[in-house]
Design an enzyme around this catalytic site. Sequence first.
Site, PDB file in Angstrom:
ATOM      1  N   GLY A 125       0.821  -1.209   0.000  1.00 63.22           N
ATOM      2  CA  GLY A 125       0.000   0.000   0.000  1.00 63.22           C
ATOM      3  C   GLY A 125       0.848   1.249   0.000  1.00 63.22           C
ATOM      4  O   GLY A 125       2.063   1.214   0.223  1.00 63.22           O
ATOM      5  N   GLU A 126       0.193   2.366  -0.251  1.00 63.88           N
ATOM      6  CA  GLU A 126       0.867   3.660  -0.276  1.00 63.88           C
ATOM      7  C   GLU A 126      -0.065   4.707   0.287  1.00 63.88           C
ATOM      8  O   GLU A 126      -1.274   4.666   0.059  1.00 63.88           O
ATOM      9  CB  GLU A 126       1.267   4.011  -1.709  1.00 63.88           C
TER      10      GLU A 126
ATOM     11  N   THR B  40      -0.193   8.933   2.408  1.00 58.78           N
ATOM     12  CA  THR B  40       0.408  10.253   2.515  1.00 58.78           C
ATOM     13  C   THR B  40       1.770  10.183   3.177  1.00 58.78           C
ATOM     14  O   THR B  40       2.702  10.892   2.802  1.00 58.78           O
ATOM     15  CB  THR B  40      -0.514  11.174   3.318  1.00 58.78           C
ATOM     16  N   PHE B  41       1.893   9.327   4.177  1.00 65.24           N
ATOM     17  CA  PHE B  41       3.131   9.225   4.945  1.00 65.24           C
ATOM     18  C   PHE B  41       4.249   8.577   4.164  1.00 65.24           C
ATOM     19  O   PHE B  41       5.424   8.799   4.431  1.00 65.24           O
ATOM     20  CB  PHE B  41       2.886   8.392   6.204  1.00 65.24           C
TER      21      PHE B  41
ATOM     22  N   LYS C 286       4.967   4.543   2.080  1.00 66.82           N
ATOM     23  CA  LYS C 286       4.444   3.301   1.531  1.00 66.82           C
ATOM     24  C   LYS C 286       4.799   2.143   2.448  1.00 66.82           C
ATOM     25  O   LYS C 286       5.652   2.256   3.335  1.00 66.82           O
ATOM     26  CB  LYS C 286       5.011   3.050   0.132  1.00 66.82           C
TER      27      LYS C 286
ATOM     28  N   LYS D 298       7.492  -0.315   6.634  1.00 66.59           N
ATOM     29  CA  LYS D 298       6.878   0.994   6.409  1.00 66.59           C
ATOM     30  C   LYS D 298       7.993   1.977   6.069  1.00 66.59           C
ATOM     31  O   LYS D 298       8.889   2.219   6.879  1.00 66.59           O
ATOM     32  CB  LYS D 298       6.143   1.391   7.679  1.00 66.59           C
TER      33      LYS D 298
ATOM     34  N   ASP E  69      -6.524   7.433  18.483  1.00 64.88           N
ATOM     35  CA  ASP E  69      -7.020   7.272  17.109  1.00 64.88           C
ATOM     36  C   ASP E  69      -7.512   5.852  16.863  1.00 64.88           C
ATOM     37  O   ASP E  69      -7.171   5.230  15.859  1.00 64.88           O
ATOM     38  CB  ASP E  69      -5.930   7.642  16.102  1.00 64.88           C
TER      39      ASP E  69
END
Length: 490
Positions: free
Chosen positions: A163-164, A166-167, A169, A186, A283
């Site tokens: 996955g990819e 904003t932070f 991938k 990560k 969160d």
Amino acid sequence: MHHCKRYRSPEPDPYLSYRWKRRRSYSREHEGRLRYPSRREPPPRRSRSRSHDRIPYQRRYREHRDSDTYRCEERSPSFGEDCYGSSRSRHRRRSRERAPYRTRKHAHHCHKRRTRSCSSASSRSQQSSKRSSRSVEDDKEGHLVCRIGDWLQERYEIVGNLGEGTFGKVVECLDHARGKSQVALKIIRNVGKYREAARLEINVLKKIKEKDKENKFLCVLMSDWFNFHGHMCIAFELLGKNTFEFLKENNFQPYPLPHVRHMAYQLCHALRFLHENQLTHTDLKPENILFVNSEFETLYNEHKSCEEKSVKNTSIRVADFGSATFDHEHHTTIVATRHYRPPEVILELGWAQPCDVWSIGCILFEYYRGFTLFQTHENREHLVMMEKILGPIPSHMIHRTRKQKYFYKGGLVWDENSSDGRYVKENCKPLKSYMLQDSLEHVQLFDLMRRMLEFDPAQRITLAEALLHPFFAGLTPEERSFHSSRNPSR
């Protein structure tokens, strides 16, 4: 046995405007923990003219849980929000897909650095056939450009993309220092604010690792971290899908009550451990709760005349500590993703560990019904929904809040004849009205949820108390045990 390699990837973290920016206040910016929204146009407002109960099942659940317009508006800006990615994230971020390797003509968009080797000359010669000799390359947004077959630190061999976001991938790797064990790596973007945020998360993960040496408190543990040419990299064990992704792929069919009970018990167990160590997650949401193994069997539901997926193993792990806050640290004004945000945060009355308890109550409802309890993106409407479902907001909270613009003479200012007002009136009802059955275990679940959803955080049930609730009397001895074979040592 097939083990699903996907990690979480609900959808991108972008914000639609600065108006909806959520998690970190400007006071946190100087600590490197302010998240920045992407600049997107706000989505069209959903139709409010239909009764929730009259909308067809699948359409209603899409509108109430999976709608990108809602889940993007009030997302947590935690840099790790897509810590465990999946193919869904790539489909939703067409504009952020990796660009191919740049030619010399476009080399000005890339930052190239010569790869440094930490191994001996003999080791390099032995493994030269496996490793790419090309230079390290970033795309124009600071993402590391990597391909299957690439190596990092002469230890991690990339074998897949998970996955990819904003932070950065997430890639699937083989850890050759630990017998080719599978890990999720990560890789943070080579951007200062994300790099600093990663250091903060690493600090939290190190503290958790110190306190949970036996790996029995169900938090995703970090196995390694390093700085790869400006990219902070964090290695985690490879787990299954997150609980929201599984729910979505099951057409938002709710989890069976025994599954809800086991996952709820594990959640309370994990978060009690964090709270006892003066740490608030801030969160919690289904995207940040992962199945250890998301293999499933397909069963036919005679009542609904459709097939359903049933996960075989409901063991879970809590993930994404990018926004976790210690008691002694600065507490920003706004925390938690909108759907799971407690009233004391909306009213800016300050928050502590009970913030997580409220979020768990919202999560359990979502597991039980398949859609969110509070489907909104605006503070006033959110408070009105709370009152419709849970009763009036305590007067002492109204008197203390600085948000007096929402109130007049001790009551919420709200026009029930507006489209928003009609929507809330038609679709929000007292909590117990959502029970699917009147049996004892369903009543016990709703009693637990109601105690988690107390307006006053001082009156909200603690997780130590929740673990003793009668709802958990139906657990088997195996479900109450927390065995772990993980070895996350570096």
